[in-house]
Write a protein that holds these residues in place. Structure first.
Motif, PDB file in Angstrom:
ATOM      1  N   UNK A 139      41.102 -60.581 -23.090  1.00  0.00           N
ATOM      2  CA  UNK A 139      41.200 -60.653 -24.551  1.00  0.00           C
ATOM      3  C   UNK A 139      40.029 -61.404 -25.173  1.00  0.00           C
ATOM      4  N   UNK A 140      39.627 -62.530 -24.586  1.00  0.00           N
ATOM      5  CA  UNK A 140      38.526 -63.296 -25.175  1.00  0.00           C
ATOM      6  C   UNK A 140      37.209 -62.527 -25.081  1.00  0.00           C
ATOM      7  N   UNK A 141      37.065 -61.688 -24.055  1.00  0.00           N
ATOM      8  CA  UNK A 141      35.863 -60.873 -23.933  1.00  0.00           C
ATOM      9  C   UNK A 141      35.847 -59.789 -25.010  1.00  0.00           C
ATOM     10  N   UNK A 142      36.998 -59.156 -25.221  1.00  0.00           N
ATOM     11  CA  UNK A 142      37.099 -58.145 -26.282  1.00  0.00           C
ATOM     12  C   UNK A 142      36.818 -58.764 -27.643  1.00  0.00           C
ATOM     13  N   UNK A 143      37.317 -59.981 -27.865  1.00  0.00           N
ATOM     14  CA  UNK A 143      37.093 -60.663 -29.142  1.00  0.00           C
ATOM     15  C   UNK A 143      35.611 -60.973 -29.339  1.00  0.00           C
ATOM     16  N   UNK A 144      34.930 -61.394 -28.284  1.00  0.00           N
ATOM     17  CA  UNK A 144      33.502 -61.697 -28.384  1.00  0.00           C
ATOM     18  C   UNK A 144      32.695 -60.439 -28.685  1.00  0.00           C
ATOM     19  N   UNK A 145      33.065 -59.336 -28.079  1.00  0.00           N
ATOM     20  CA  UNK A 145      32.395 -58.062 -28.369  1.00  0.00           C
ATOM     21  C   UNK A 145      32.637 -57.670 -29.822  1.00  0.00           C
ATOM     22  N   UNK A 146      33.861 -57.796 -30.294  1.00  0.00           N
ATOM     23  CA  UNK A 146      34.175 -57.462 -31.690  1.00  0.00           C
ATOM     24  C   UNK A 146      33.379 -58.337 -32.648  1.00  0.00           C
ATOM     25  N   UNK A 147      33.252 -59.629 -32.335  1.00  0.00           N
ATOM     26  CA  UNK A 147      32.467 -60.540 -33.177  1.00  0.00           C
ATOM     27  C   UNK A 147      30.992 -60.148 -33.165  1.00  0.00           C
ATOM     28  N   UNK A 148      30.510 -59.706 -32.024  1.00  0.00           N
ATOM     29  CA  UNK A 148      29.117 -59.263 -31.913  1.00  0.00           C
ATOM     30  C   UNK A 148      28.872 -58.038 -32.782  1.00  0.00           C
ATOM     31  N   UNK A 149      29.766 -57.077 -32.704  1.00  0.00           N
ATOM     32  CA  UNK A 149      29.617 -55.864 -33.514  1.00  0.00           C
ATOM     33  C   UNK A 149      29.720 -56.179 -35.004  1.00  0.00           C
ATOM     34  N   UNK A 150      30.567 -57.138 -35.367  1.00  0.00           N
ATOM     35  CA  UNK A 150      30.671 -57.540 -36.769  1.00  0.00           C
ATOM     36  C   UNK A 150      29.362 -58.180 -37.233  1.00  0.00           C
ATOM     37  N   UNK A 151      28.765 -58.993 -36.383  1.00  0.00           N
ATOM     38  CA  UNK A 151      27.478 -59.610 -36.721  1.00  0.00           C
ATOM     39  C   UNK A 151      26.408 -58.533 -36.936  1.00  0.00           C
ATOM     40  N   UNK A 152      26.424 -57.497 -36.114  1.00  0.00           N
ATOM     41  CA  UNK A 152      25.478 -56.386 -36.273  1.00  0.00           C
ATOM     42  C   UNK A 152      25.721 -55.689 -37.602  1.00  0.00           C
ATOM     43  N   UNK A 153      26.984 -55.418 -37.916  1.00  0.00           N
ATOM     44  CA  UNK A 153      27.311 -54.778 -39.195  1.00  0.00           C
ATOM     45  C   UNK A 153      26.902 -55.645 -40.382  1.00  0.00           C
ATOM     46  N   UNK A 154      26.941 -56.958 -40.206  1.00  0.00           N
ATOM     47  CA  UNK A 154      26.547 -57.898 -41.260  1.00  0.00           C
ATOM     48  C   UNK A 154      25.034 -58.034 -41.390  1.00  0.00           C
ATOM     49  N   UNK A 155      24.290 -57.293 -40.572  1.00  0.00           N
ATOM     50  CA  UNK A 155      22.842 -57.289 -40.675  1.00  0.00           C
ATOM     51  C   UNK A 155      22.129 -58.292 -39.786  1.00  0.00           C
ATOM     52  N   UNK A 156      22.872 -58.972 -38.938  1.00  0.00           N
ATOM     53  CA  UNK A 156      22.241 -59.938 -38.022  1.00  0.00           C
ATOM     54  C   UNK A 156      21.473 -59.153 -36.949  1.00  0.00           C
TER      55      UNK A 156
END
Length: 75
Positions: A6-23
């Motif tokens: 679960x924590x790995x899936x959450x980290x991936x989701x946070x990474x993709x959100x950062x990409x969507x946010x333009x990071x």
């Protein structure tokens, strides 16, 4: 195939959100044994499989290259 924790899936989701946010300069950090190879393997799989993008992986140790190659080969 492997199942992410679960924590790995959450980290991936946070990474993709950062990409969507333009990071564009994103660093992920986990403790030894936290599953960094599993996480990056899933990210590579997502980008190559769904989007057809190219990915380059760089490491400073031959052992890490071997580990990455083995994990990606199993996918």
């Amino acid at each position: 195939m492997f199942e992410l924790r679960d924590y790995q899936k959450a980290l991936i989701a946070q990474t993709y959100q950062a990409i969507r946010d333009g990071k564009r300069r994103i660093a992920l950090q986990l403790v030894t044994g936290g599953g960094k190879t599993s996480i990056f393997s899933q990210i590579v799989r997502d980008f190559v499989g769904k989007r057809g993008d190219r990915v380059i992986l760089v490491a400073h140790r031959v052992e890490l290259i071997s580990q990455m190659s083995e994990r990606l080969g199993r996918m």
